[in-house]
Scaffold this motif. Structure first.
Motif, PDB file in Angstrom:
ATOM      1  N   SER A  89      -5.297   1.171  -4.371  1.00 19.89           N
ATOM      2  CA  SER A  89      -6.429   1.704  -3.619  1.00 19.89           C
ATOM      3  C   SER A  89      -7.384   2.353  -4.610  1.00 19.89           C
ATOM      4  O   SER A  89      -6.967   3.107  -5.489  1.00 19.89           O
TER       5      SER A  89
ATOM      6  N   GLY B  73     -10.064  12.749  -1.086  1.00 15.90           N
ATOM      7  CA  GLY B  73      -8.783  13.224  -0.587  1.00 15.90           C
ATOM      8  C   GLY B  73      -8.993  14.181   0.573  1.00 15.90           C
ATOM      9  O   GLY B  73     -10.120  14.390   1.018  1.00 15.90           O
TER      10      GLY B  73
ATOM     11  N   ALA C 177       2.925  11.104  -8.606  1.00  6.80           N
ATOM     12  CA  ALA C 177       1.546  11.596  -8.548  1.00  6.80           C
ATOM     13  C   ALA C 177       1.209  12.300  -9.860  1.00  6.80           C
ATOM     14  O   ALA C 177       1.946  13.173 -10.312  1.00  6.80           O
TER      15      ALA C 177
ATOM     16  N   GLU D 167       0.154   7.593  -8.042  1.00  7.95           N
ATOM     17  CA  GLU D 167      -1.031   8.191  -7.442  1.00  7.95           C
ATOM     18  C   GLU D 167      -1.752   8.957  -8.538  1.00  7.95           C
ATOM     19  O   GLU D 167      -1.154   9.778  -9.236  1.00  7.95           O
TER      20      GLU D 167
ATOM     21  N   HIS E 111       6.290   7.638  -4.649  1.00  8.42           N
ATOM     22  CA  HIS E 111       5.357   7.430  -5.749  1.00  8.42           C
ATOM     23  C   HIS E 111       5.410   8.610  -6.713  1.00  8.42           C
ATOM     24  O   HIS E 111       5.940   9.661  -6.386  1.00  8.42           O
TER      25      HIS E 111
ATOM     26  N   ILE F  77      -4.665  11.637  -9.274  1.00  9.48           N
ATOM     27  CA  ILE F  77      -5.395  12.683  -8.569  1.00  9.48           C
ATOM     28  C   ILE F  77      -6.414  13.308  -9.517  1.00  9.48           C
ATOM     29  O   ILE F  77      -6.071  13.699 -10.644  1.00  9.48           O
TER      30      ILE F  77
ATOM     31  N   LEU G 282       4.639   2.680  -7.663  1.00  8.68           N
ATOM     32  CA  LEU G 282       3.363   3.280  -7.272  1.00  8.68           C
ATOM     33  C   LEU G 282       3.085   4.560  -8.045  1.00  8.68           C
ATOM     34  O   LEU G 282       3.960   5.418  -8.197  1.00  8.68           O
TER      35      LEU G 282
ATOM     36  N   TYR H  49      -8.537  10.702  -5.039  1.00 10.29           N
ATOM     37  CA  TYR H  49      -7.291  10.060  -5.451  1.00 10.29           C
ATOM     38  C   TYR H  49      -7.447   8.541  -5.471  1.00 10.29           C
ATOM     39  O   TYR H  49      -8.376   7.982  -4.899  1.00 10.29           O
ATOM     40  N   ALA H  50      -6.515   7.908  -6.133  1.00  5.95           N
ATOM     41  CA  ALA H  50      -6.421   6.446  -6.177  1.00  5.95           C
ATOM     42  C   ALA H  50      -4.958   6.105  -6.410  1.00  5.95           C
ATOM     43  O   ALA H  50      -4.173   6.946  -6.860  1.00  5.95           O
ATOM     44  N   TYR H  51      -4.588   4.871  -6.093  1.00 12.05           N
ATOM     45  CA  TYR H  51      -3.240   4.390  -6.369  1.00 12.05           C
ATOM     46  C   TYR H  51      -3.308   3.141  -7.239  1.00 12.05           C
ATOM     47  O   TYR H  51      -4.183   2.288  -7.051  1.00 12.05           O
TER      48      TYR H  51
ATOM     49  N   ASP I 120       0.853  -1.181   0.000  1.00 12.18           N
ATOM     50  CA  ASP I 120       0.000   0.000   0.000  1.00 12.18           C
ATOM     51  C   ASP I 120       0.897   1.240   0.000  1.00 12.18           C
ATOM     52  O   ASP I 120       2.101   1.138   0.235  1.00 12.18           O
ATOM     53  N   PRO I 121       0.317   2.416  -0.282  1.00  8.22           N
ATOM     54  CA  PRO I 121       1.139   3.625  -0.354  1.00  8.22           C
ATOM     55  C   PRO I 121       1.866   3.959   0.943  1.00  8.22           C
ATOM     56  O   PRO I 121       2.909   4.607   0.920  1.00  8.22           O
TER      57      PRO I 121
END
Length: 139
Positions: A108, A113, A85, A132, A83, A134, A130, A120-122, A71-72
């Motif tokens: 995710s 946010g 973004a 992200e 990561h 946005i 990773l 947001y999502a990953y 996970d982040p």
């Protein structure tokens, strides 16, 4: 104060050709700004960009090992960049395309946010880096 603006981010990858193709398909990173091979160091690099100004350098070095994050937040256990973004025009569309069509692993799902109009999502690219995503109501 030093006046600076963002130039690019660099990702260490195991398969330069595969990552170059994936990021070209996923994010339109198809323009080759630089390509360099340093045989004495065992390193190959390429800097790719897209029309909106995103620039990413990919560096391949045989024997490199991937950073694996579930996970982040586990990514923050190592003091390094955690990561990349990216602001996307439609978060749900980008997340669905990357995970269903491009083979990104969902990390995710899209969610709210901290900022009122931000979501947001990953996802993870094919090598586990990773990303992200946005989305906001503002460009």
């Amino acid at each position: 104060m030093i006046s600076a603006r963002f130039h690019h981010v660099s990702l260490s990858v195991a398969d330069l050709s595969a990552q170059e193709a994936w990021y070209g398909s996923a994010f339109g990173l198809t323009r080759v700004d630089e390509r360099l091979e340093l045989p004495e160091a065992g390193v190959r690099t390429v800097v790719l960009s897209n029309p909106s100004g995103l620039r990413v350098e990919f560096v391949e070095r045989p024997g490199s090992s991937p950073a694996v994050h579930t996970d982040p937040f586990t990514a923050t256990a190592v003091q390094t960049f955690t990561h990349l973004a990216l602001h996307v025009p439609d978060l749900d569309v980008a997340f669905a395309r990357l995970t269903a069509e491009c083979g990104a692993a969902p990390v995710s799902s899209p969610g709210p946010g901290v900022t009122e109009d931000m979501r947001y999502a990953y996802v993870a690219d094919p090598e586990g880096n990773l990303l992200e995503l946005i989305g906001t109501s503002r460009p």
